[in-house]
Design a protein around this motif. Structure first.
Motif, PDB file in Angstrom:
ATOM      1  N   CYS A 162      52.514  28.913  50.004  1.00  0.00           N
ATOM      2  CA  CYS A 162      51.822  29.521  48.873  1.00  0.00           C
ATOM      3  C   CYS A 162      52.608  30.768  48.445  1.00  0.00           C
ATOM      4  CB  CYS A 162      50.384  29.850  49.277  1.00  0.00           C
ATOM      5  SG  CYS A 162      49.422  28.385  49.748  1.00  0.00           S
ATOM      6  N   ALA A 163      52.011  31.587  47.593  1.00  0.00           N
ATOM      7  CA  ALA A 163      52.724  32.742  47.047  1.00  0.00           C
ATOM      8  C   ALA A 163      53.248  33.630  48.171  1.00  0.00           C
ATOM      9  CB  ALA A 163      51.798  33.539  46.129  1.00  0.00           C
ATOM     10  N   ALA A 179      41.270  24.793  48.618  1.00  0.00           N
ATOM     11  CA  ALA A 179      41.550  23.516  49.282  1.00  0.00           C
ATOM     12  C   ALA A 179      40.361  23.076  50.127  1.00  0.00           C
ATOM     13  CB  ALA A 179      42.803  23.637  50.145  1.00  0.00           C
ATOM     14  N   GLU A 180      39.719  24.016  50.808  1.00  0.00           N
ATOM     15  CA  GLU A 180      38.535  23.677  51.592  1.00  0.00           C
ATOM     16  C   GLU A 180      37.412  23.168  50.697  1.00  0.00           C
ATOM     17  OE1 GLU A 180      38.679  26.583  55.479  1.00  0.00           O
ATOM     18  OE2 GLU A 180      38.263  27.512  53.547  1.00  0.00           O
ATOM     19  N   ARG A 212      49.339  26.507  44.880  1.00  0.00           N
ATOM     20  CA  ARG A 212      50.339  27.123  45.738  1.00  0.00           C
ATOM     21  C   ARG A 212      50.989  28.348  45.106  1.00  0.00           C
ATOM     22  NH1 ARG A 212      52.390  22.402  43.714  1.00  0.00           N
ATOM     23  NH2 ARG A 212      54.457  22.443  42.736  1.00  0.00           N
ATOM     24  N   SER A 213      50.759  28.586  43.813  1.00  0.00           N
ATOM     25  CA  SER A 213      51.268  29.818  43.197  1.00  0.00           C
ATOM     26  C   SER A 213      50.381  31.015  43.530  1.00  0.00           C
ATOM     27  CB  SER A 213      51.354  29.657  41.674  1.00  0.00           C
ATOM     28  OG  SER A 213      50.074  29.424  41.117  1.00  0.00           O
ATOM     29  N   GLU A 214      49.250  30.767  44.168  1.00  0.00           N
ATOM     30  CA  GLU A 214      48.318  31.831  44.561  1.00  0.00           C
ATOM     31  C   GLU A 214      48.572  32.240  46.013  1.00  0.00           C
ATOM     32  OE1 GLU A 214      44.269  30.706  43.855  1.00  0.00           O
ATOM     33  OE2 GLU A 214      44.744  29.697  41.951  1.00  0.00           O
ATOM     34  N   PRO A 215      48.049  33.382  46.435  1.00  0.00           N
ATOM     35  CA  PRO A 215      48.127  33.746  47.857  1.00  0.00           C
ATOM     36  C   PRO A 215      47.445  32.700  48.728  1.00  0.00           C
ATOM     37  CG  PRO A 215      47.466  35.630  46.525  1.00  0.00           C
ATOM     38  CD  PRO A 215      47.434  34.436  45.611  1.00  0.00           C
ATOM     39  N   LEU A 274      45.585  16.301  50.282  1.00  0.00           N
ATOM     40  CA  LEU A 274      44.509  17.285  50.139  1.00  0.00           C
ATOM     41  C   LEU A 274      44.884  18.547  50.892  1.00  0.00           C
ATOM     42  CD1 LEU A 274      41.218  15.177  50.333  1.00  0.00           C
ATOM     43  CD2 LEU A 274      42.788  15.588  48.415  1.00  0.00           C
ATOM     44  N   GLY A 275      45.069  19.596  50.132  1.00  0.00           N
ATOM     45  CA  GLY A 275      45.506  20.875  50.666  1.00  0.00           C
ATOM     46  C   GLY A 275      45.700  21.854  49.522  1.00  0.00           C
ATOM     47  N   PRO A 276      46.440  22.915  49.745  1.00  0.00           N
ATOM     48  CA  PRO A 276      46.556  23.963  48.734  1.00  0.00           C
ATOM     49  C   PRO A 276      47.558  23.685  47.620  1.00  0.00           C
ATOM     50  CG  PRO A 276      47.751  24.581  50.705  1.00  0.00           C
ATOM     51  CD  PRO A 276      47.053  23.296  51.028  1.00  0.00           C
TER      52      PRO A 276
END
Length: 423
Positions: free
Chosen positions: A133-134, A110-111, A99-102, A93-95
């Motif tokens: 991420c990006a 993720a939150e 991950r292609s986003e800022p 659980l995370g981004p």
């Protein structure tokens, strides 16, 4: 039931190491096999969803966290497994899905995902913010990873207080390669270094303490490291206890912690037991279970092809190949080589990318047609011996194909249960 997980470190210190299988699959037949085994032995069932599989936008299964919980609980009720015997976990659980986003937008999502998981009843949470991420490096440093894990833990703590019940337990860290297996042939792996594991623990502990989150960190039960196990498309690296001895010794200093072993698929009973004894008592398995399911489905597909005159030859195989070629997103980039080599990998790879397709309407229709074709038929023992020899004893009586499929998955889960018990 998270108390069971919190006792794993003590059990190892007491010289009676026990483990638990973490079933990482959203396939209903795999879930049913896991629930049926847990009910049979009065075991605790740990079943987990991943961030890509299930999230607030539906993931690749189309399920929200609450939908996943509802499905697990419905199947468990049908198998007479009490709700209080179920632990629900959220993996990675995370981004990662964004991950292609800022980082700002990926972490905000993720939150929201962590909140949705905890609101739905998940109480084992893997805080995994290790991926860039990006515009960031592919793998982040420990300090940034821990800062983002702390953000996610704060959300999880607040959501748990709002919904009531047990407070979450946490897993920190990640493993390399990513979940699902390597994309290439691997011959050996070096386990995570002791220094790197200690650094991960120290940085997370210090940041949680500075943020006044000591109580949450006291519920960090484990760390994900690479113990030296992995599988590629066509091979498996088996656990070598001698190479992980340093990691095992680290647990003698960090006495409240254990390791969570990812990618334990295809390891076999002996290697799995060694992992449990060496401080890796949470054994995560997913692709092996859907691989076994596919193996049994294709065995039934061949039986139907030979037994039933109007059943199209290898109808299920043909339907899945057509579907994967029409929608290649889940396997392209994972399978390589000639067209024929890729065809073999699509159907038979250990990484089992075909598992992403079973919930597609075309696949569900083809599976149901196979089940309907064989339902109630008596299959000669010779056909079982040819295509599903482990089930020769099922001959001579009306066949229930769905029960056979569940039983096939149970056989794999039996190896995990044997490795987890102290008998």
């Amino acid at each position: 039931m998270t108390s069971f997980l919190r006792q794993l470190a003590q059990a190892r210190r007491d010289g009676r190491p026990v483990g638990i299988t973490s079933v990482c699959s959203a396939h209903p037949l795999v879930m049913r096999a896991a629930a049926r085994n847990a009910a049979r032995y009065s075991d605790v069932l740990l079943i987990e969803a991943t961030c890509n599989q299930v999230n607030q936008f539906g993931g690749y299964t189309g399920m929200l966290p609450a939908d996943f919980v509802q499905l697990v609980r419905r199947i468990a009720a049908e198998e007479n497994l009490p709700t209080d015997k179920i632990i629900l976990g959220g993996d990675h659980l995370g981004p990662n899905p964004w991950r292609s986003e800022p980082a700002a937008s990926a972490m905000a999502k993720a939150e929201d995902m962590v909140m949705a998981y905890v609101d739905a009843g998940f109480r084992k949470i893997h805080l995994d913010a290790s991926m860039g991420c990006a515009g960031e490096p592919a793998a982040l440093d420990d300090a940034t990873t821990a800062e983002r894990a702390l953000r996610l833990a704060k959300v999880a703590e607040q959501a748990a207080r709002n919904t009531g019940g047990e407070m979450p337990v946490y897993i920190i860290g990640t493993e390399v390669p990513p979940p699902g297996g390597a994309h290439h042939v691997i011959t050996e792996l070096e386990p995570t270094s002791v220094a790197a594991a200690q650094q991960t623990i120290n940085v997370h502990r210090d940041l949680f303490r500075q943020a006044g989150m000591e109580d949450a960190f006291s519920r960090v039960i484990g760390l994900v490291v690479q113990p030296g196990v992995e599988f590629g498309n066509a091979n498996v690296v088996i656990y070598d206890p001698s190479k992980a001895r340093g990691l095992t010794q680290l647990l003698d200093r960090e006495q409240g912690l254990i390791y969570e072993a990812h990618s334990t698929d295809y390891q076999g009973r002996t290697a799995l037991r060694h992992l449990v004894e060496d401080g890796f008592p949470i054994l995560k398995v997913g692709p092996e279970l859907t691989f076994v399911l596919r193996e049994s489905l294709y065995g039934l597909d061949l039986i139907a092809s030979d037994l039933i005159g109007d059943y199209p030859p290898r109808a299920l195989f043909a339907a899945m190949e057509k579907l994967m070629l029409e929608k290649p997103g889940f396997w392209q980039g994972h399978y390589h080589g000639s067209a024929q080599e890729q065809r073999v990998q699509r159907q038979y790879s250990y990484s089992d990318r075909i598992r992403y397709y079973w919930n597609q309407p075309q696949a569900e229709t083809a599976v149901q047609q196979l089940i309907d074709a064989l339902q109630g038929r008596t299959v000669p023992p010779t056909l079982f011996r040819q295509y599903l020899p482990a089930f020769e004893s099922w001959s001579g009586k009306p066949l229930d194909p769905a029960s056979l499929l569940v039983a096939a998955v149970q056989r794999s889960l039996d190896d995990y249960r044997a490795a987890c018990t102290s008998d």
